[in-house]
Enzyme design. Structure first.
Site, mmCIF file in Angstrom:
data_model
loop_
_atom_site.group_PDB
_atom_site.id
_atom_site.type_symbol
_atom_site.label_atom_id
_atom_site.label_comp_id
_atom_site.label_asym_id
_atom_site.label_seq_id
_atom_site.Cartn_x
_atom_site.Cartn_y
_atom_site.Cartn_z
ATOM 1 N N HIS A 88 0.839 -1.189 0.000
ATOM 2 C CA HIS A 88 0.000 0.000 0.000
ATOM 3 C C HIS A 88 0.882 1.250 0.000
ATOM 4 O O HIS A 88 2.084 1.172 0.243
ATOM 5 C CB HIS A 88 -0.915 0.026 1.231
ATOM 6 C CG HIS A 88 -2.120 -0.851 1.095
ATOM 7 N ND1 HIS A 88 -2.099 -2.190 1.425
ATOM 8 C CD2 HIS A 88 -3.378 -0.587 0.655
ATOM 9 C CE1 HIS A 88 -3.295 -2.709 1.197
ATOM 10 N NE2 HIS A 88 -4.089 -1.765 0.730
ATOM 11 N N LYS A 92 -0.899 4.661 4.455
ATOM 12 C CA LYS A 92 -1.700 3.597 5.066
ATOM 13 C C LYS A 92 -1.276 3.443 6.517
ATOM 14 O O LYS A 92 -0.108 3.197 6.819
ATOM 15 C CB LYS A 92 -1.481 2.286 4.307
ATOM 16 C CG LYS A 92 -2.161 1.055 4.892
ATOM 17 C CD LYS A 92 -3.635 1.065 4.638
ATOM 18 C CE LYS A 92 -4.262 -0.283 5.015
ATOM 19 N NZ LYS A 92 -5.727 -0.217 5.030
#
Length: 238
Positions: A135, A139
């Site tokens: 990600h 995140k």
């Protein structure tokens, strides 16, 4: 349909764009700057609320939404140890609630594919299974909620695996999830079965937040005027 957005970051703005495209109205936008507006008077204007916040605020936002009587769709991760309390609260309040670690239609199909592959691979003990998720660097939680859902899907079949572990050397009975944070990746999840002879992998790669946003709005459309606790399996008829 009139929608309240609880959380107005990148996901909230993506949800807003999709909702407007589909003919809905945004009647309330809540972020850290106007949390006082998250009250009975304002939330009553909405047919449904969609909540995407952070792991440290999600539980309180979800609890408050249910107590205020608004049907709620939540995509926040990192709070699931408190899910039994939310489910009980929703039941007691005769409320309506959908939680998903990932609202993308493609990801929810991927969840089912993951379970099917695990069932096929389980008899073949020469293969070791692991997961990887990537990600963007903003995140806040690791592993991702999607990765945890995938791990739970594997462990339904691999019942000798009783827990997942994150970024450590797994012990017997543990399923490894590797987490990487690389910009601008919106989400890539891979399940890998490795042997001395070959590897078998399945991967879902999101190209943008649009798939997550669309799924959240579709879930909100499903939840309007309903009572009870639902999942994306009911929303998508899987």
């Amino acid at each position: 349909m009139k929608i309240a957005l609880i959380g107005y970051g990148k996901m909230g703005k993506a949800i807003e764009a999709i909702a407007l495209e589909r003919g809905h109205e945004i009647v309330l936008k809540i972020d850290e700057s106007n949390i006082a507006d998250f009250n009975q008077e304002n939330i009553a204007k909405a047919d449904v609320a969609i909540e995407f916040t952070g792991p440290h605020t999600a539980y309180e936002n979800i609890r408050k939404s249910i107590e205020l009587g608004v049907p709620l769709v939540s995509g926040s991760t990192g709070w699931l140890d408190q899910m039994p309390e939310i489910e009980q609260l929703c039941s007691d309040a005769n409320g309506a609630f959908i939680y998903a670690s990932n609202f993308s239609v493609g990801v929810n199909l991927f969840f089912e594919l993951n379970k099917k592959l695990a069932a096929l691979m389980h008899p073949h003990k020469e293969y070791n299974v692991s997961l990887e998720e990537i990600h963007h660097t903003q995140k806040r939680d690791a592993p991702s909620g999607t990765a945890i859902t995938l791990a739970e899907g594997v462990m339904e079949t691999y019942q000798a695996m009783t827990k997942w572990v994150n970024d450590v050397t797994p012990q017997p009975g543990e399923l490894l999830i590797v987490s990487k944070r690389i910009d601008p990746d919106p989400g890539t999840h891979t399940i890998r079965y490795s042997s001395e002879i070959d590897d078998i992998t399945i991967t879902h790669s999101a190209h943008s937040r649009k798939g997550f946003a669309l799924g959240a709005v579709v879930a909100a459309e499903f939840l309007k005027d309903k009572k009870g606790i639902f999942t994306m399996k009911e929303v998508l008829g899987l």
